[in-house]
Design a protein around this motif. Structure first.
Motif, PDB file in Angstrom:
ATOM      1  N   ILE A 113      62.641  22.917  36.681  1.00 44.41           N
ATOM      2  CA  ILE A 113      61.931  24.193  36.817  1.00 44.41           C
ATOM      3  C   ILE A 113      62.933  25.335  36.919  1.00 44.41           C
ATOM      4  O   ILE A 113      62.781  26.385  36.276  1.00 44.41           O
ATOM      5  N   ARG A 114      63.981  25.140  37.703  1.00 43.00           N
ATOM      6  CA  ARG A 114      64.987  26.195  37.859  1.00 43.00           C
ATOM      7  C   ARG A 114      65.703  26.460  36.534  1.00 43.00           C
ATOM      8  O   ARG A 114      65.983  27.606  36.177  1.00 43.00           O
ATOM      9  N   ILE A 115      65.989  25.406  35.785  1.00 39.11           N
ATOM     10  CA  ILE A 115      66.664  25.553  34.497  1.00 39.11           C
ATOM     11  C   ILE A 115      65.785  26.310  33.508  1.00 39.11           C
ATOM     12  O   ILE A 115      66.224  27.271  32.859  1.00 39.11           O
ATOM     13  N   ASP A 116      64.528  25.903  33.367  1.00 39.32           N
ATOM     14  CA  ASP A 116      63.645  26.543  32.392  1.00 39.32           C
ATOM     15  C   ASP A 116      63.306  27.977  32.799  1.00 39.32           C
ATOM     16  O   ASP A 116      63.116  28.843  31.936  1.00 39.32           O
ATOM     17  N   ALA A 117      63.218  28.237  34.094  1.00 35.93           N
ATOM     18  CA  ALA A 117      62.983  29.603  34.556  1.00 35.93           C
ATOM     19  C   ALA A 117      64.150  30.503  34.161  1.00 35.93           C
ATOM     20  O   ALA A 117      63.962  31.631  33.673  1.00 35.93           O
ATOM     21  N   ALA A 118      65.361  30.004  34.357  1.00 37.76           N
ATOM     22  CA  ALA A 118      66.546  30.778  33.973  1.00 37.76           C
ATOM     23  C   ALA A 118      66.566  31.021  32.468  1.00 37.76           C
ATOM     24  O   ALA A 118      66.817  32.145  32.008  1.00 37.76           O
ATOM     25  N   TYR A 119      66.285  29.983  31.695  1.00 35.22           N
ATOM     26  CA  TYR A 119      66.294  30.089  30.239  1.00 35.22           C
ATOM     27  C   TYR A 119      65.279  31.125  29.767  1.00 35.22           C
ATOM     28  O   TYR A 119      65.544  31.893  28.831  1.00 35.22           O
ATOM     29  N   THR A 120      64.129  31.189  30.398  1.00 40.54           N
ATOM     30  CA  THR A 120      63.107  32.170  30.042  1.00 40.54           C
ATOM     31  C   THR A 120      63.540  33.574  30.435  1.00 40.54           C
ATOM     32  O   THR A 120      63.376  34.533  29.663  1.00 40.54           O
ATOM     33  N   LEU A 121      64.120  33.720  31.604  1.00 41.19           N
ATOM     34  CA  LEU A 121      64.549  35.034  32.079  1.00 41.19           C
ATOM     35  C   LEU A 121      65.613  35.666  31.185  1.00 41.19           C
ATOM     36  O   LEU A 121      65.743  36.888  31.147  1.00 41.19           O
ATOM     37  N   ALA A 122      66.343  34.851  30.465  1.00 42.97           N
ATOM     38  CA  ALA A 122      67.380  35.392  29.583  1.00 42.97           C
ATOM     39  C   ALA A 122      66.803  36.303  28.511  1.00 42.97           C
ATOM     40  O   ALA A 122      67.500  37.157  27.964  1.00 42.97           O
ATOM     41  N   THR A 123      65.518  36.143  28.179  1.00 47.27           N
ATOM     42  CA  THR A 123      64.909  36.949  27.115  1.00 47.27           C
ATOM     43  C   THR A 123      64.259  38.220  27.645  1.00 47.27           C
ATOM     44  O   THR A 123      63.756  39.030  26.859  1.00 47.27           O
ATOM     45  N   ALA A 124      64.252  38.424  28.950  1.00 46.41           N
ATOM     46  CA  ALA A 124      63.643  39.628  29.531  1.00 46.41           C
ATOM     47  C   ALA A 124      64.557  40.824  29.355  1.00 46.41           C
ATOM     48  O   ALA A 124      65.787  40.700  29.354  1.00 46.41           O
ATOM     49  N   ALA A 125      63.950  41.999  29.202  1.00 44.46           N
ATOM     50  CA  ALA A 125      64.737  43.226  29.250  1.00 44.46           C
ATOM     51  C   ALA A 125      65.242  43.394  30.677  1.00 44.46           C
ATOM     52  O   ALA A 125      64.524  43.087  31.636  1.00 44.46           O
ATOM     53  N   ASP A 126      66.464  43.888  30.817  1.00 48.90           N
ATOM     54  CA  ASP A 126      67.057  43.941  32.165  1.00 48.90           C
ATOM     55  C   ASP A 126      67.847  45.236  32.371  1.00 48.90           C
ATOM     56  O   ASP A 126      69.029  45.207  32.717  1.00 48.90           O
ATOM     57  N   PRO A 127      67.204  46.396  32.171  1.00 43.94           N
ATOM     58  CA  PRO A 127      67.945  47.659  32.289  1.00 43.94           C
ATOM     59  C   PRO A 127      68.481  47.920  33.688  1.00 43.94           C
ATOM     60  O   PRO A 127      69.486  48.618  33.852  1.00 43.94           O
ATOM     61  N   ASP A 128      67.810  47.382  34.700  1.00 45.75           N
ATOM     62  CA  ASP A 128      68.245  47.612  36.080  1.00 45.75           C
ATOM     63  C   ASP A 128      69.078  46.456  36.636  1.00 45.75           C
ATOM     64  O   ASP A 128      69.376  46.418  37.832  1.00 45.75           O
TER      65      ASP A 128
END
Length: 224
Positions: A113-128
């Motif tokens: 779960i932690r791995i897949d959550a991280a992998y998904t978060l990589a595609t989020a915009a992260d201006p802040d």
């Protein structure tokens, strides 16, 4: 349902499902939680077609240095006739909107779960730099070597989309750190190579030659 989404040839169909998959992934009691999280970021990424060069490996969107920047990137056309970039943008927008929920999954009890959550978060915009900060915070307390490797690769992928020079140096320090687990050092080395045009130094060649064994490759198969 999830099996049908995975088999669907249309990225648009999966992209439209992303907002509905996130609550399933966040529900610790849902029987399809892991499956939902596992497919969540697929429509938000470029299709790499097996490319594994340092120029393309962690690139999940069109490189703005080589292509005109826009909201949709250069993904061609869906089977439905719509620009594929529309569905990519929609998936990324949904993941970005739910980034706080996904960041909470970095503290999940199951390593997958932690791995897949991280992998998904990589595609989020992260201006802040909220995602970047969340990854660093989790890394500070994470003891599973493969999850630590995933967190470093996620940080590298995020940095490919949102340039952050300190992360490049930080990754270099990680693969040079002999106290880190081999999986972590390998992930850091891959991330660093994908973020710089510098030629690989001799100590990196030695690190890879020593650590990149068949056994370690099998261990790291848990990474997406």
């Amino acid at each position: 349902m999830l099996g049908g989404l995975c088999a669907d040839d249309s990225r648009a169909a999966v992209a439209l499902a992303v907002p509905f998959l996130i609550p399933i992934a966040a529900d610790a009691r849902h029987p399809h939680r892991a499956a939902a999280l596992g497919v969540l970021s697929g429509p938000a990424r470029a299709r790499h077609f097996g490319v594994a060069s340092r120029d393309e490996l962690l690139l999940h969107r069109t490189d703005p240095q080589r292509h005109a920047p826009d909201d949709y990137d250069d993904y061609g056309v869906e089977v439905t006739g719509y620009p594929a970039g529309w569905s990519v943008a929609a998936a990324r927008a949904a993941i970005t909107a739910e980034a706080p929920t996904l960041l909470s999954l970095l503290n999940g009890s199951a390593p997958a779960i932690r791995i897949d959550a991280a992998y998904t978060l990589a595609t989020a915009a992260d201006p802040d730099h909220t995602v970047r900060t969340g990854l660093a915070t989790r890394l500070a307390t994470e003891h599973d070597a493969v999850v630590r490797a995933a967190l470093l690769l996620t940080a590298a992928e995020t940095t490919r989309a949102h340039a952050h020079p300190p992360t490049v140096w930080w990754l270099r320090e990680r693969w040079q750190d002999r106290t880190e687990a081999p999986e972590v050092r390998l992930a850091a080395a891959i991330g660093w190579l994908c973020l710089t045009d510098e030629p690989a130094p001799e100590d990196l060649h030695q690190t890879l030659s020593t650590l990149a064994t068949d056994e370690r490759t099998h261990t790291m198969d848990a990474l997406p």
